[in-house]
Design a protein around this motif. Structure first.
Motif, PDB file in Angstrom:
ATOM      1  N   MET A   1       0.843  -1.167   0.000  1.00 34.14           N
ATOM      2  CA  MET A   1       0.000   0.000   0.000  1.00 34.14           C
ATOM      3  C   MET A   1       0.898   1.243   0.000  1.00 34.14           C
ATOM      4  O   MET A   1       1.853   1.313   0.747  1.00 34.14           O
ATOM      5  N   ARG A   2       0.548   2.212  -0.838  1.00 33.81           N
ATOM      6  CA  ARG A   2       1.354   3.427  -0.949  1.00 33.81           C
ATOM      7  C   ARG A   2       0.994   4.424   0.147  1.00 33.81           C
ATOM      8  O   ARG A   2      -0.140   4.460   0.618  1.00 33.81           O
ATOM      9  N   ASP A   4       0.123   7.995   1.956  1.00 37.59           N
ATOM     10  CA  ASP A   4      -0.794   9.074   1.586  1.00 37.59           C
ATOM     11  C   ASP A   4      -0.083  10.182   0.813  1.00 37.59           C
ATOM     12  O   ASP A   4      -0.627  10.718  -0.152  1.00 37.59           O
ATOM     13  N   THR A   5       1.123  10.534   1.234  1.00 40.45           N
ATOM     14  CA  THR A   5       1.849  11.612   0.548  1.00 40.45           C
ATOM     15  C   THR A   5       2.175  11.238  -0.891  1.00 40.45           C
ATOM     16  O   THR A   5       2.131  12.091  -1.776  1.00 40.45           O
ATOM     17  N   VAL A   6       2.461   9.977  -1.140  1.00 44.63           N
ATOM     18  CA  VAL A   6       2.756   9.518  -2.499  1.00 44.63           C
ATOM     19  C   VAL A   6       1.487   9.579  -3.353  1.00 44.63           C
ATOM     20  O   VAL A   6       1.519  10.023  -4.503  1.00 44.63           O
ATOM     21  N   ILE A   7       0.379   9.168  -2.782  1.00 46.60           N
ATOM     22  CA  ILE A   7      -0.895   9.215  -3.509  1.00 46.60           C
ATOM     23  C   ILE A   7      -1.260  10.657  -3.843  1.00 46.60           C
ATOM     24  O   ILE A   7      -1.667  10.964  -4.972  1.00 46.60           O
ATOM     25  N   LYS A   8      -1.101  11.571  -2.869  1.00 45.45           N
ATOM     26  CA  LYS A   8      -1.394  12.989  -3.138  1.00 45.45           C
ATOM     27  C   LYS A   8      -0.479  13.540  -4.222  1.00 45.45           C
ATOM     28  O   LYS A   8      -0.936  14.243  -5.127  1.00 45.45           O
ATOM     29  N   ARG A   9       0.800  13.223  -4.148  1.00 44.11           N
ATOM     30  CA  ARG A   9       1.750  13.715  -5.143  1.00 44.11           C
ATOM     31  C   ARG A   9       1.368  13.223  -6.538  1.00 44.11           C
ATOM     32  O   ARG A   9       1.305  13.997  -7.486  1.00 44.11           O
ATOM     33  N   ASP A  10       1.084  11.931  -6.649  1.00 46.52           N
ATOM     34  CA  ASP A  10       0.720  11.366  -7.950  1.00 46.52           C
ATOM     35  C   ASP A  10      -0.608  11.918  -8.457  1.00 46.52           C
ATOM     36  O   ASP A  10      -0.779  12.149  -9.654  1.00 46.52           O
ATOM     37  N   GLY A  11      -1.544  12.161  -7.541  1.00 41.95           N
ATOM     38  CA  GLY A  11      -2.833  12.743  -7.927  1.00 41.95           C
ATOM     39  C   GLY A  11      -2.669  14.150  -8.480  1.00 41.95           C
ATOM     40  O   GLY A  11      -3.247  14.491  -9.516  1.00 41.95           O
ATOM     41  N   ARG A  13       0.049  15.385  -9.792  1.00 40.90           N
ATOM     42  CA  ARG A  13       0.746  15.266 -11.082  1.00 40.90           C
ATOM     43  C   ARG A  13      -0.229  14.934 -12.197  1.00 40.90           C
ATOM     44  O   ARG A  13      -0.168  15.509 -13.286  1.00 40.90           O
TER      45      ARG A  13
END
Length: 68
Positions: A1-2, A4-11, A13
């Protein structure tokens, strides 16, 4: 599971790539301003799309992410 900060960054982008900076800001403002329920919104998102097209898009996405 990734994380939260990675998910926000990718979102962010993805939004910037698709909408650009101005429309990304507008999108975020619209989401924050409205009483937005993502789950309810998602229920109708693909309502008018033929099942064959939805399936083809899902399979294409699956192939794309497996290739990364």
């Amino acid at each position: 599971m990734r994380a939260d900060t990675v998910i926000k960054r990718d979102g962010f982008r993805a939004l910037f790539e698709k909408l650009g900076p101005v429309e990304t800001e507008r999108f975020i403002a619209l989401i924050k301003r409205d009483d937005f329920d993502y789950t309810e919104w998602r229920k109708d998102l693909f309502e008018d799309m033929p099942i064959e097209e939805l399936s083809a898009k899902a399979m294409g996405f699956s192939k794309k992410i497996r290739g990364k």
